[in-house]
Structure formats: C-alpha cells, structure tokens
Design a protein around this motif. Structure first.
Motif, PDB file in Angstrom:
ATOM      1  N   ILE A 185      -3.194 -56.684 -36.382  1.00  0.00           N
ATOM      2  CA  ILE A 185      -3.459 -57.806 -35.285  1.00  0.00           C
ATOM      3  C   ILE A 185      -2.417 -58.780 -35.596  1.00  0.00           C
ATOM      4  O   ILE A 185      -1.909 -59.051 -36.542  1.00  0.00           O
ATOM      5  CB  ILE A 185      -4.660 -58.542 -35.543  1.00  0.00           C
ATOM      6  CG1 ILE A 185      -5.108 -58.954 -37.008  1.00  0.00           C
ATOM      7  CG2 ILE A 185      -6.015 -57.604 -35.297  1.00  0.00           C
ATOM      8  CD1 ILE A 185      -6.620 -59.801 -37.349  1.00  0.00           C
ATOM      9  N   PRO A 186      -2.212 -59.404 -34.354  1.00  0.00           N
ATOM     10  CA  PRO A 186      -0.673 -60.319 -34.498  1.00  0.00           C
ATOM     11  C   PRO A 186      -1.303 -61.644 -35.427  1.00  0.00           C
ATOM     12  O   PRO A 186      -2.162 -62.353 -35.515  1.00  0.00           O
ATOM     13  CB  PRO A 186      -0.823 -60.874 -33.056  1.00  0.00           C
ATOM     14  CG  PRO A 186      -1.575 -59.801 -32.166  1.00  0.00           C
ATOM     15  CD  PRO A 186      -2.681 -59.314 -33.042  1.00  0.00           C
ATOM     16  N   ALA A 187      -0.127 -62.068 -36.001  1.00  0.00           N
ATOM     17  CA  ALA A 187      -0.055 -63.170 -37.044  1.00  0.00           C
ATOM     18  C   ALA A 187       0.091 -64.666 -36.221  1.00  0.00           C
ATOM     19  O   ALA A 187      -0.211 -65.318 -36.734  1.00  0.00           O
ATOM     20  CB  ALA A 187       0.774 -62.950 -37.926  1.00  0.00           C
ATOM     21  N   ALA A 188       0.982 -64.290 -35.006  1.00  0.00           N
ATOM     22  CA  ALA A 188       1.022 -65.576 -34.207  1.00  0.00           C
ATOM     23  C   ALA A 188      -0.045 -66.301 -33.964  1.00  0.00           C
ATOM     24  O   ALA A 188      -1.120 -66.036 -33.736  1.00  0.00           O
ATOM     25  CB  ALA A 188       1.709 -64.947 -32.713  1.00  0.00           C
ATOM     26  N   GLY A 189       0.014 -67.629 -34.369  1.00  0.00           N
ATOM     27  CA  GLY A 189      -0.803 -68.789 -34.259  1.00  0.00           C
ATOM     28  C   GLY A 189      -1.763 -68.848 -35.390  1.00  0.00           C
ATOM     29  O   GLY A 189      -2.842 -69.578 -35.440  1.00  0.00           O
TER      30      GLY A 189
END
Length: 131
Positions: free
Chosen positions: A65-69
C-alpha cells in the motif's frame, strides 16, 4: 446425548466474538527479510539495520500500500536505552528513519502508524530475534 457432544465439540473449534479474518497472525518473515506483523487492519514489516529502520506497508491481503501521506513513529528499546525514531515516506510502500540506537538481538520496537484518513494503529516488533 450424541447431539450434545457434537454441539460442544463444534463450539470448542469456533472462537467466540472474533471472525476468522479478524484474528491476529503470528509475527513472520516478510518479503524484505524483516519481521511482519498485523498493524490495525493492515500488515507492516520492520527491517532494522545499524541505526536505520525501514517500515514496509501492506494491506490485509499482503499487497503493498502507498506510503505517501503516512506518518509513523517508533520507540526503540535497544542496549538498555530508549530512542524515538520518526519515519517518513521514502518509496512506494516504505517509510524510513534513523535514530540513536544500534540494531541488535533483543531490541524491541513499538511503532505507531497513521495512514491517510485512518486512525493511528500500533504494533510491537522484535526485528532482530526472528526464527
């Protein structure tokens, strides 16, 4: 009497109040060589080397899952000392941070992870003591 025994036997096999999908997994080795544990409804893999931590993020089905934010903080207990390490996004599904500690057997980490739009979740790791 036979029906009663069947009922009792079946009840001992079903966990009360917890669906099978919501049961916690035992810590296990992740695809990056670290310890992977449940954190909220997701999974996280912690890799410790030297004074650096890398936290890889996965959903409940073990897809990245994206780590952005995302934000995270780790409280490390190693060598009789405590250190706090802030972790920041550093790639697709990884957060990275460095601190005043040295990764070694016996170290423990408590990670608090906040994903965008979600409540903070915590997990405990012993990244250097895997099987």
């Amino acid at each position: 009497m036979t029906q009663r025994r069947l009922l009792l036997a079946s009840l001992t096999l079903v966990p009360f109040g917890v669906p099978f999908a919501a049961r916690a997994h035992e810590p296990r080795r992740g695809p990056n060589g670290g310890q992977k544990v449940d954190i909220g409804t997701n999974h996280a893999e912690l890799v410790a080397a030297g004074n650096t931590l890398r936290l890889f993020l996965f959903d409940g089905a073990d897809r990245p899952i994206p780590a952005a934010g995302a934000t995270a903080q780790a409280v490390i207990l190693a060598g009789g000392r405590q250190a706090t390490v802030a972790l920041a996004p550093a790639g697709d599904n990884v957060l990275v941070g460095t601190g005043d500690f040295a990764a070694a057997r016996g170290m423990r980490a408590v990670v608090t992870l906040t994903l965008p739009g979600q409540r903070p979740a915590q997990a405990r790791f012993t990244p250097m003591d895997q099987n």
